[in-house]
Write an enzyme that holds these catalytic residues in place. Sequence first.
Site, short mmCIF file in Angstrom:
data_model
loop_
_atom_site.label_atom_id
_atom_site.label_comp_id
_atom_site.label_asym_id
_atom_site.label_seq_id
_atom_site.Cartn_x
_atom_site.Cartn_y
_atom_site.Cartn_z
N VAL A 191 3.76 -22.79 20.70
CA VAL A 191 4.07 -21.78 21.69
C VAL A 191 3.45 -23.02 22.98
CG1 VAL A 191 4.35 -20.16 23.24
CG2 VAL A 191 5.83 -20.89 21.14
N CYS A 228 0.69 -31.38 -11.71
CA CYS A 228 2.10 -32.13 -11.18
C CYS A 228 2.17 -32.57 -9.82
CB CYS A 228 2.79 -30.57 -11.28
SG CYS A 228 2.38 -29.48 -10.75
N ILE A 275 -1.43 -7.45 13.69
CA ILE A 275 -1.26 -6.62 12.24
C ILE A 275 -1.70 -7.33 11.37
CG2 ILE A 275 1.45 -6.68 10.77
CD1 ILE A 275 1.55 -5.79 13.38
N HIS A 307 1.11 -1.86 0.20
CA HIS A 307 -0.11 -0.24 -0.14
C HIS A 307 0.83 1.30 0.02
CE1 HIS A 307 -3.48 -1.98 0.34
NE2 HIS A 307 -3.13 -2.89 1.28
N CYS A 332 1.32 -25.91 -16.34
CA CYS A 332 0.71 -24.33 -16.22
C CYS A 332 1.45 -23.60 -16.01
CB CYS A 332 -0.80 -24.43 -15.70
SG CYS A 332 -1.94 -25.61 -15.31
#
Lengths: 418, 484
Positions: free
Chosen positions: B172, B444, B338, B50, B404
């Site tokens: 954790v 694949c 975040i 951004h 692809c």
Amino acid sequence: MSVHDLIVIGAGPAGLAAAIAAKEAGVDDILVLERDSVPGGILNQCIHNGFGLHTFQEELTGPEYAGRFLKKAEELGIAIRLNTMVLDLSKDKVLTVTSRENGLEQLQAKAVVLAMGCRERPRGALNIPGYRPAGIYSAGTAQRLVNIEGFMPGKEVVILGSGDIGLIMARRMTLEGAHVKCVAELLPYSGGLKRNIVQCLHDYNIPLKLSHTVIDILGRERVEGVTIAQVGPDRKPVPGTEETIPCDTLLLSVGLLPENELSENAGVELSPITGGPVVNESLETGVPGIFACGNVLHVHDLVDYVSEEAGRAGANAARYIRGELTEPGDAVPLRGKNGVRYTVPQSIRPAVMPEEVVVRFRVAEPYYDRYLSVYVDGERISHRKKQIVAPGEMEQFTLRRSQLGPDTREVIFCVEDQ
Amino acid sequence: MLYDVIVIGAGVTGCAAAMELTRFDLRVAVLEKEEDVCCGTSKANSAIVHAGFDARPGTNKARFNVLGSKRMPALCRELDVPYRNCGALVLCFDEADRPRLEELLRRGEANGVDVRIVEKDELRALEPNVSDAAVAALYAPTSAIVCPFELTAAMAENAAANGAEFFFDTPVRSIAPFDAGWRVLTDKGPFEAKVVVNAAGLYSGELHNMVSENKLTVTPRKGEYVLLDKKAGGLVSRTIFQVPGPMGKGVLVTPTVHGNLLAGPTAVDVPDPQATNTTQAGIDDLLARARQSVPTLPVFRTITGFAGLRAHVKQEGGTDFILGPVEDAPGFLDAVGIESPGLSAAPAIGEYLAAEAAKYLSAGKNESYRPGREPVYRPNEMPWDQRVEFIKAHPAYGQIICRCEQVSEGEIVAAIHRKPGARSLDGVKRRTRAGMGRCQAGFCSPRVLEILSRELGVPQEELTKSGGASRPIVGFTREGGAEE
């Protein structure tokens, strides 16, 4: 840049038959390029029988059917390069190819036969909501794991889509000890061959739920279940019909897509209906000298028809190389109407057409007790009663040169009540 | 073993922090509950860098977004990560919304971002496929797109090459102070460090609350996306936003660095931090809103859909990144909440957290720090002659595995042997794009399983799609098992 008379892209049933026919028609310098480590294409993983009834009048397995063509190709000394991927094809017929053995190089062809086959429509293309765990396979991928690698992709299976590979895999997984709980089909009819519905589902008591679809996939790491629901005439889920089926695997058999990225690079025009190139009576695309056959042209139900079609593409490529297709004259369009979705080829040039041209087509939905008719400029030249015609079963008609005149404007294929 | 710093979480924030920490003379460990880097929010977002016009001036979001996006081009060059400065437009569909557009303009200017308003004619000239209904737009030429998978992996590789140790499958369970710092109890045993960096994304609130009395609540905010085939990739050449609402920046339509087209995200708060499922309602909603911006969006070209969860933190007076030292927990550094623009801000957040840790520990510079990472060879991007020579010298790069995306065996093998390297199908996919194309790994995946098995010496039936119980193969066929 090394130059070849004919380069065939793909050593599956279409590519092999095209190369053989071209060789028999006198083209010596032929190179077949195959991206897999073995020739034969998808037939290698089709270990069930039922191949070759038309071509050899016997029932072969996929590898046996491919083996017959391979043997022929070998006898004719046709060069097949394996593990070789074509990255690009230009309209001037320059191929960019790569392989471990030969590295990256460019090859020039006088003529090209497109025989790349098709791929399966993936889950993502359907926007099926839910998680993205392990255990979601296209039917063909599962078929490879089971039949080539010897692995089981799951034990409790739901299949979405009743295309032929899905039906075949319902039986195959059952034979390997898995429990196939049902096959859900969005449409009110199956897209597979009738014989597969009987032999793969009915014989094993696997329910086929028509007008049903998967509306949720459960399980964060491995599939834990799917929710299916009935759909209405608008193909949208009907509230209140949801049913959650515990399972560890979802197989998808929801359509095959001709794999035409190379064709597009070369500027070949594609049909929005078939997903394959638009071709004329010689199976030549809009780019002179580039021919197409097999599932890259339009998805077939029977390999026998692929071989027959590819043989014509190969023979016509030979004619092109000899300079016989250079002044073709006007083209007469072939059109599907009233329930006929498409025809292949899409046009015929009477000036260069052989004695007979096989026209293949599919109907848009199942019809019962109707007529398949062919009109040349309004005059009906064929009128065949059919007890049933269905989208899953390709129809064909042999058009003769004598049926077209120099002034013919169009040929129409249609379904009629009477 | 006493580390100087333990980073919890190997997403883009944790890996940025780890990379920046290795610039100091510090012993660094990264603990990640998943099997690889980039497994949470970092792998399922809009992949936008951004410009920085959206965040309220004075907030951490504004500060770190602007710093991070300024750092991003050089960082991506240094780490060889795909990045493209494509620019962005924020569409305004109603004259009544113009004040909101102008508010964005003011914010952008206050944040020091190059922005201006373009009127309808200029907008049409810039982006012929945006809706006629758009009356004006905010234009931010510095907005960019990045590959979040490669960015995260590359920063982890740099950190590892400079000495950081990565521990995967290591969730954790508890954190408690002891005389030398923090004792972190995990499923793989205890770890000890003088400083802990909490970069645990959706779980960052939970970790914070283990050490602090000032409790935080992180709410997973789901965003669903649809990814379209490269054939649709040229429909718009810039990131197309809509005037934002209270739940975020709204639905965008953007090209990706690899040439696909991405539409999304929705914004719905969900209770479950693992609810990365898509929903019919979400897909319908995002497509309807994406079509508002780009009416001709070819939905039939969809190749996949996915959902990501943003770590949204509820606070008084608006939401912001919670960054840095936790008042009542000395030596514990937060990176909580975040969400967007977290990807853009990550390089700057990493820098800041590392500086804070170094300050706390009075650490000096790591004189042997080396920028960049081991080269990643992508033959597709090389000029012809170089590509021919490269494949001649490295034949495995001539063998295509993913048709692809035209990914070679050489690239897949290299991705497995990077440090940290790929151990699963998704790990290979995120690093090489094998399986990310239009057939979605149909062709694949059996081949990639074979290669993973061979390179890692792990039987195929033990390999996973994405760690845990996500095994693609559950056993053998009757004949396949006969040899066992």
